[in-house]
Motif scaffolding. Sequence first.
Motif, PDB file in Angstrom:
ATOM      1  N   LEU A   1       9.731 -10.705   1.294  1.00  0.00           N
ATOM      2  CA  LEU A   1       8.605 -11.214   1.512  1.00  0.00           C
ATOM      3  C   LEU A   1       8.733 -12.935   1.157  1.00  0.00           C
ATOM      4  CD1 LEU A   1       6.316  -8.420   0.210  1.00  0.00           C
ATOM      5  CD2 LEU A   1       6.551  -9.258   2.489  1.00  0.00           C
ATOM      6  N   ARG A   2       9.302 -12.906  -0.092  1.00  0.00           N
ATOM      7  CA  ARG A   2       9.229 -14.430  -0.487  1.00  0.00           C
ATOM      8  C   ARG A   2       9.836 -15.332   0.361  1.00  0.00           C
ATOM      9  NH1 ARG A   2      11.547 -15.361  -6.744  1.00  0.00           N
ATOM     10  NH2 ARG A   2      13.388 -14.434  -5.488  1.00  0.00           N
ATOM     11  N   GLY A   3      11.175 -14.773   0.819  1.00  0.00           N
ATOM     12  CA  GLY A   3      11.767 -15.754   2.116  1.00  0.00           C
ATOM     13  C   GLY A   3      11.247 -15.728   3.403  1.00  0.00           C
TER      14      GLY A   3
ATOM     15  N   LEU B   1       5.331  -7.131   5.557  1.00  0.00           N
ATOM     16  CA  LEU B   1       4.734  -6.421   4.720  1.00  0.00           C
ATOM     17  C   LEU B   1       5.766  -5.627   4.189  1.00  0.00           C
ATOM     18  CD1 LEU B   1       3.059  -5.991   7.600  1.00  0.00           C
ATOM     19  CD2 LEU B   1       1.336  -4.920   5.937  1.00  0.00           C
ATOM     20  N   ALA B   2       5.503  -4.982   2.565  1.00  0.00           N
ATOM     21  CA  ALA B   2       6.622  -4.136   2.012  1.00  0.00           C
ATOM     22  C   ALA B   2       5.877  -3.085   1.126  1.00  0.00           C
ATOM     23  CB  ALA B   2       7.714  -5.114   1.422  1.00  0.00           C
ATOM     24  N   PHE B   3       6.879  -2.138   0.852  1.00  0.00           N
ATOM     25  CA  PHE B   3       6.400  -1.142  -0.113  1.00  0.00           C
ATOM     26  C   PHE B   3       7.173  -1.661  -1.472  1.00  0.00           C
ATOM     27  CE2 PHE B   3       6.089   2.708   2.918  1.00  0.00           C
ATOM     28  CZ  PHE B   3       4.756   2.125   3.395  1.00  0.00           C
ATOM     29  N   ALA B   4       6.615  -1.326  -2.506  1.00  0.00           N
ATOM     30  CA  ALA B   4       7.216  -1.905  -3.674  1.00  0.00           C
ATOM     31  C   ALA B   4       6.684  -1.074  -5.058  1.00  0.00           C
ATOM     32  CB  ALA B   4       7.164  -3.421  -4.203  1.00  0.00           C
ATOM     33  N   THR B   5       7.534  -0.896  -6.117  1.00  0.00           N
ATOM     34  CA  THR B   5       7.174  -0.005  -7.297  1.00  0.00           C
ATOM     35  C   THR B   5       6.327  -0.908  -8.192  1.00  0.00           C
ATOM     36  OG1 THR B   5       9.341  -0.510  -8.254  1.00  0.00           O
ATOM     37  CG2 THR B   5       9.044   1.539  -7.184  1.00  0.00           C
ATOM     38  N   GLY B   6       5.623  -0.498  -9.007  1.00  0.00           N
ATOM     39  CA  GLY B   6       4.668  -1.403  -9.860  1.00  0.00           C
ATOM     40  C   GLY B   6       5.339  -2.182 -10.874  1.00  0.00           C
TER      41      GLY B   6
ATOM     42  N   ARG C   1       0.846 -10.465  -3.402  1.00  0.00           N
ATOM     43  CA  ARG C   1      -0.413  -9.758  -3.286  1.00  0.00           C
ATOM     44  C   ARG C   1      -0.388  -8.366  -2.972  1.00  0.00           C
ATOM     45  NH1 ARG C   1      -1.271 -13.774  -5.460  1.00  0.00           N
ATOM     46  NH2 ARG C   1      -2.821 -15.608  -4.976  1.00  0.00           N
ATOM     47  N   ILE C   2      -1.341  -7.523  -3.838  1.00  0.00           N
ATOM     48  CA  ILE C   2      -1.464  -5.960  -3.510  1.00  0.00           C
ATOM     49  C   ILE C   2      -2.387  -5.877  -2.220  1.00  0.00           C
ATOM     50  CG2 ILE C   2      -2.384  -3.946  -4.215  1.00  0.00           C
ATOM     51  CD1 ILE C   2      -0.807  -4.356  -6.773  1.00  0.00           C
ATOM     52  N   LEU C   3      -1.740  -5.259  -1.257  1.00  0.00           N
ATOM     53  CA  LEU C   3      -2.661  -4.799   0.033  1.00  0.00           C
ATOM     54  C   LEU C   3      -3.431  -3.401  -0.210  1.00  0.00           C
ATOM     55  CD1 LEU C   3      -0.574  -5.762   3.102  1.00  0.00           C
ATOM     56  CD2 LEU C   3      -1.728  -7.326   1.328  1.00  0.00           C
TER      57      LEU C   3
ATOM     58  N   VAL D   1       5.042   5.849 -12.139  1.00  0.00           N
ATOM     59  CA  VAL D   1       5.087   4.206 -11.929  1.00  0.00           C
ATOM     60  C   VAL D   1       4.063   4.332 -10.449  1.00  0.00           C
ATOM     61  CG1 VAL D   1       7.079   3.446 -10.994  1.00  0.00           C
ATOM     62  CG2 VAL D   1       5.590   1.899 -12.139  1.00  0.00           C
ATOM     63  N   MET D   2       3.315   3.525 -10.016  1.00  0.00           N
ATOM     64  CA  MET D   2       2.668   3.530  -8.846  1.00  0.00           C
ATOM     65  C   MET D   2       3.564   2.627  -7.868  1.00  0.00           C
ATOM     66  SD  MET D   2      -0.328   5.125  -8.255  1.00  0.00           S
ATOM     67  CE  MET D   2      -0.788   4.252  -6.668  1.00  0.00           C
ATOM     68  N   ASN D   3       3.464   3.122  -6.750  1.00  0.00           N
ATOM     69  CA  ASN D   3       3.874   2.330  -5.545  1.00  0.00           C
ATOM     70  C   ASN D   3       2.634   1.545  -4.960  1.00  0.00           C
ATOM     71  OD1 ASN D   3       6.820   3.318  -5.319  1.00  0.00           O
ATOM     72  ND2 ASN D   3       5.594   5.225  -5.370  1.00  0.00           N
ATOM     73  N   TRP D   4       3.076   0.504  -4.377  1.00  0.00           N
ATOM     74  CA  TRP D   4       1.892  -0.240  -3.770  1.00  0.00           C
ATOM     75  C   TRP D   4       2.780  -1.136  -2.331  1.00  0.00           C
ATOM     76  CZ3 TRP D   4      -2.399  -0.456  -6.347  1.00  0.00           C
ATOM     77  CH2 TRP D   4      -2.466  -0.210  -7.600  1.00  0.00           C
ATOM     78  N   VAL D   5       1.663  -1.105  -1.338  1.00  0.00           N
ATOM     79  CA  VAL D   5       1.834  -2.006  -0.331  1.00  0.00           C
ATOM     80  C   VAL D   5       1.431  -3.477  -0.615  1.00  0.00           C
ATOM     81  CG1 VAL D   5       1.259  -2.378   2.324  1.00  0.00           C
ATOM     82  CG2 VAL D   5       1.056  -0.084   1.383  1.00  0.00           C
ATOM     83  N   VAL D   6       2.408  -4.497  -0.538  1.00  0.00           N
ATOM     84  CA  VAL D   6       2.426  -5.682  -0.915  1.00  0.00           C
ATOM     85  C   VAL D   6       2.805  -6.641   0.242  1.00  0.00           C
ATOM     86  CG1 VAL D   6       2.962  -5.221  -3.382  1.00  0.00           C
ATOM     87  CG2 VAL D   6       4.703  -5.668  -1.847  1.00  0.00           C
ATOM     88  N   ALA D   7       2.347  -7.916   0.095  1.00  0.00           N
ATOM     89  CA  ALA D   7       2.598  -9.094   1.201  1.00  0.00           C
ATOM     90  C   ALA D   7       2.310 -10.367   0.457  1.00  0.00           C
ATOM     91  CB  ALA D   7       1.698  -8.904   2.231  1.00  0.00           C
TER      92      ALA D   7
END
Length: 324
Positions: free
Chosen positions: A82-84, A89-94, A115-117, A257-263
Amino acid sequence: MTPSNQSRAFALSLAALAALSLTTAACSDAGPRQFLSLGTASTGGIYYPLGGAMAARLSISDPARQYTAEVSGGSVENVNRLRGRQTDLAFATGNTVYEAFSGGQDYPEAVADLRILAPLYPNMTHIVVRRGSTATSLADLSGGIVSVGPPGSGTEQMSRQILEAYGLTYDDITERFLSFPESATALKDGAIDAAIISVGYPAAAVLEATTTGGARLIAMEPDRVDALRAKYPYYTHGEIPAGIYPGADEALHTAGVMNWVVAMADLPDEVVAGVLRLLTDERADLAQVHDMVNQIHMEALSDAPIALHGVTQAWVEANLPGGS
């Protein structure tokens, strides 16, 4: 329905969704569609099939874009991509989300625009030991061969933290950086003593190891979870219910630990709105393809570990008690 039948049913449902998505694209008069990628993880966990289901549904509802779920090394790799600007969009652990945003573990430079979506389901730490193992605690695995997850994954990052809660480091074990399917195979073959797998339940790799490989799960002691939470506040006390896996006749206490949709913060508003709509208004349709959707609760946004995307923040203020 058996795990193999569930997999076949999922594959057929996803294929049908993909076909409908392509038909929608062909019939659109809006011109060429923009291609967006969704970073998931290896095929043996839940990220990839859930991501595939979400990408297919988003492609159906968004005539301007085609979404594709991509196999990856997991959370850490996803945030780096994402940073690159290599994924959208991506899934990632908290834990990964928090550490990346604050410039902590594995992130010497903070990813301040992360950011969390939307929320996903909670991960539970599965500690799986091979057939014949006498281990009853992670502490018993000192000196053993332990799969800690693939490089670039949230599981590998969490494995270091979980070992730390038991006073262990990689110096105390022989670590193996295996994907979830590789861990299942290695457990069945007796090539490793244990695997640490952070995933929602039921997980295909854990089912495979316990069903055909004779592996079993062991619990995390509540005081060790307390020690983990004292240093890393994004962890919670969790539980793997009884009967989810063969041989696990009683509920197992563990760390969650929660998972999140991030971008990144500049992801177009309409894309974020589409994700939120999918997990609220279109939730029933998505749940028909993957039942992990039933473990997603939008209220989790009230306790998000980092900043929310502007569209998500507006949704929280409009829909959750105390959101403003």
